[in-house]
Scaffold this motif. Structure first.
Motif, short mmCIF file in Angstrom:
data_model
loop_
_atom_site.label_atom_id
_atom_site.label_comp_id
_atom_site.label_asym_id
_atom_site.label_seq_id
_atom_site.Cartn_x
_atom_site.Cartn_y
_atom_site.Cartn_z
N VAL A 17 0.89 -0.97 -0.15
CA VAL A 17 -0.10 0.10 0.11
C VAL A 17 0.89 1.27 0.06
O VAL A 17 1.69 1.22 0.88
N ASN A 18 0.64 2.06 -0.94
CA ASN A 18 1.56 3.12 -1.15
C ASN A 18 2.93 2.67 -1.07
O ASN A 18 4.03 3.31 -0.64
N GLY A 19 3.29 1.68 -1.69
CA GLY A 19 4.78 1.29 -2.07
C GLY A 19 5.52 0.60 -0.92
O GLY A 19 6.43 0.35 -0.89
N LYS A 20 4.54 0.26 0.30
CA LYS A 20 4.89 -0.18 1.18
C LYS A 20 4.13 -1.50 1.68
O LYS A 20 3.05 -1.57 1.44
N ALA A 345 -3.06 9.05 11.69
CA ALA A 345 -3.57 7.97 10.50
C ALA A 345 -3.12 8.32 9.10
O ALA A 345 -2.94 7.49 8.38
N THR A 346 -3.14 9.44 8.81
CA THR A 346 -2.99 9.85 7.19
C THR A 346 -1.07 9.75 7.02
O THR A 346 -0.99 9.16 6.05
N VAL A 347 -0.54 9.94 7.91
CA VAL A 347 0.94 9.82 7.76
C VAL A 347 1.14 8.58 7.79
O VAL A 347 2.05 8.00 7.02
N LEU A 348 0.79 7.76 8.63
CA LEU A 348 0.87 6.05 8.84
C LEU A 348 0.45 5.56 7.47
O LEU A 348 0.97 4.49 7.07
N ASP A 349 -0.75 6.12 7.05
CA ASP A 349 -1.19 5.20 5.69
C ASP A 349 -0.26 5.45 4.71
O ASP A 349 -0.16 4.61 3.79
N ALA A 350 0.51 6.49 4.58
CA ALA A 350 1.34 6.94 3.52
C ALA A 350 2.52 5.64 3.73
O ALA A 350 3.37 5.60 2.52
N GLU A 351 2.75 5.24 4.79
CA GLU A 351 3.82 4.35 4.94
C GLU A 351 3.24 2.67 5.17
O GLU A 351 3.88 1.90 5.31
N GLY A 352 2.06 2.69 4.58
CA GLY A 352 1.15 1.26 4.39
C GLY A 352 0.67 0.84 5.61
O GLY A 352 0.19 -0.27 5.75
#
Length: 407
Positions: A17-20, A345-352
């Protein structure tokens, strides 16, 4: 419990997810589904899709056997006395509404009391608000301790001879506390009240024995325990269900229909109007098979370990605050300094990493905690210590991203 082997049963986890690599920490909202459940649902639609109970043809018989077989699996899973005590519903919310609308409205009057707690999910608050409004009953709340737990002396002080219904969640979806349902039920019964249990967050994670708990009603959702969405169950003691009126009317739940009046089928079908959720029930049965193969005691032990490990690791982060007691089920609800949970949550989502942020359908509890929202990481049988480590590492990055220097 071999978590690496268990993860192989969950195809959704093997992706980026998002490359992770996906780190799914939102099972309290909905769990992922094992391939056994996916295959069981697919097999029903491919090989014996048909309506139940109504037909004498082969496909109808196979579908009915699958549907009613799933009911028996639910009965055994929670140790109910009889399959007649298991009502299939769309989930915990529907199950609690059935109890409120049928038993509540049928048995409450002005001056009676309904007792719940401030930690309840909205689905165990709003139905009782509506019933209290319709009947003139009073809605009362058991106070919480500083850590959010329930003390039995407070239950004794709140539940009175006027109390007719006590409804409490088994496990808090925010605090993670495991409430002493058996003891609360004993207090309720001593005062002549019935005990209703919201089991949405307990049934997927620990052995449930409704006879040992001595609850009168118990509600559960399939989608939190590896089954599809839109399926759940209500357990009720047979003598109570027999005396209750159905709340949904139509086909399937009737015995005789005349021009001016109708009669109902026997339990459990009088509460299951219309074409039921056949594929969902079959999927729920497959999920129960899977969980029992792994072992509920092993699942509970694994999640307890992950929760303790997470609190230990996360507590090293400056500005981290978690809510609820140290002894808890497999979830951690928290805030991070002045960073809004939605930003976390948004920042964590960017990290999958998938976590939940918001009020978690528990606005009264948020007010009690004196916060507007929180973030929540919730674990299940497929999560690992390495995923907790990934969460910790990225929460540190989140602090740095928002200008907070970790020391």
């Amino acid at each position: 419990m071999d978590v690496k082997q268990i993860r192989k049963h969950f195809p959704i986890l093997d992706q980026e997810v998002n490359g992770k690599p996906l780190v799914y920490l939102d099972s309290a909202a909905t769990s992922q589904k094992p391939i056994e459940v996916i295959d069981a649902i697919s097999n029903y639609y491919k090989k014996y899709n048909s309506n139940v109970h109504r037909g004498v043809h082969t496909l109808g018989t196979l579908a009915t056997d699958g549907y009613e077989g799933a009911r028996e699996k639910v009965r055994k899973f929670i140790n109910a006395n009889a399959t007649e005590e298991i009502i299939f519903t769309r989930g915990t919310t529907t199950a609690l509404n059935i109890v409120a609308q049928s038993y509540g409205k049928g048995n409450l009057s002005e001056g009676d009391e309904i007792v719940i707690t401030p930690m309840e999910h909205h689905s165990n608050i709003i139905p009782w608000q509506q019933v209290a409004r319709a009947t003139g009953a009073t809605l009362k709340y058991i106070p919480l301790q500083k850590d959010g737990t329930i003390a039995l002396p407070d239950v004794e002080a709140t539940v009175t001879e006027k109390t007719k219904i006590v409804s409490v969640m088994h496990v808090s979806n925010v605090l993670g506390c495991i409430n002493p349902i058996k003891d609360i039920a004993a207090i309720a019964h001593k005062n002549g009240a019935v005990m209703v249990v919201d089991g949405a967050q307990s049934t997927p994670h620990m052995k449930i024995d409704v006879q040992d708990l001595d609850c009168d009603f118990f509600a559960l959702s399939g989608h939190k325990m590896g089954a599809p969405t839109g399926i759940g169950a209500l357990y009720g003691k047979k003598k109570l269900l027999e005396a209750m009126e159905p709340v949904e009317f139509g086909g399937e739940m009737i015995d005789f229909v005349g021009l001016q009046e109708s009669t109902w089928k026997e339990l459990p079908w009088k509460f299951e109007g219309g074409t039921p959720i056949i594929a969902g029930a079959i999927g729920l049965g497959a999920a129960i098979d899977f969980l029992e193969q792994v072992g509920l005691d092993a699942i509970a032990k694994h999640e307890h370990h992950l929760a303790n490990y997470a609190i230990e690791r996360l507590s090293t982060i400056d500005g981290f605050e978690y809510y609820g007691p140290k002894e808890r089920a497999g979830l951690v609800t928290f805030n991070l300094d002045d960073v809004h949970p939605h930003d976390v949550a948004t920042v964590l989502d960017a990290e999958g990493i998938a976590v939940r942020a918001g009020h978690h359908c528990a606005q009264p509890l948020m007010k009690w905690l004196n916060v507007t929202a929180t973030a929540r990481a919730s674990f299940y049988l497929y999560n690992t210590e390495e995923e907790v480590d990934t969460l910790v590492e990225n929460l540190i990055k989140t602090k740095e991203y928002f200008g907070h220097v970790f020391e």
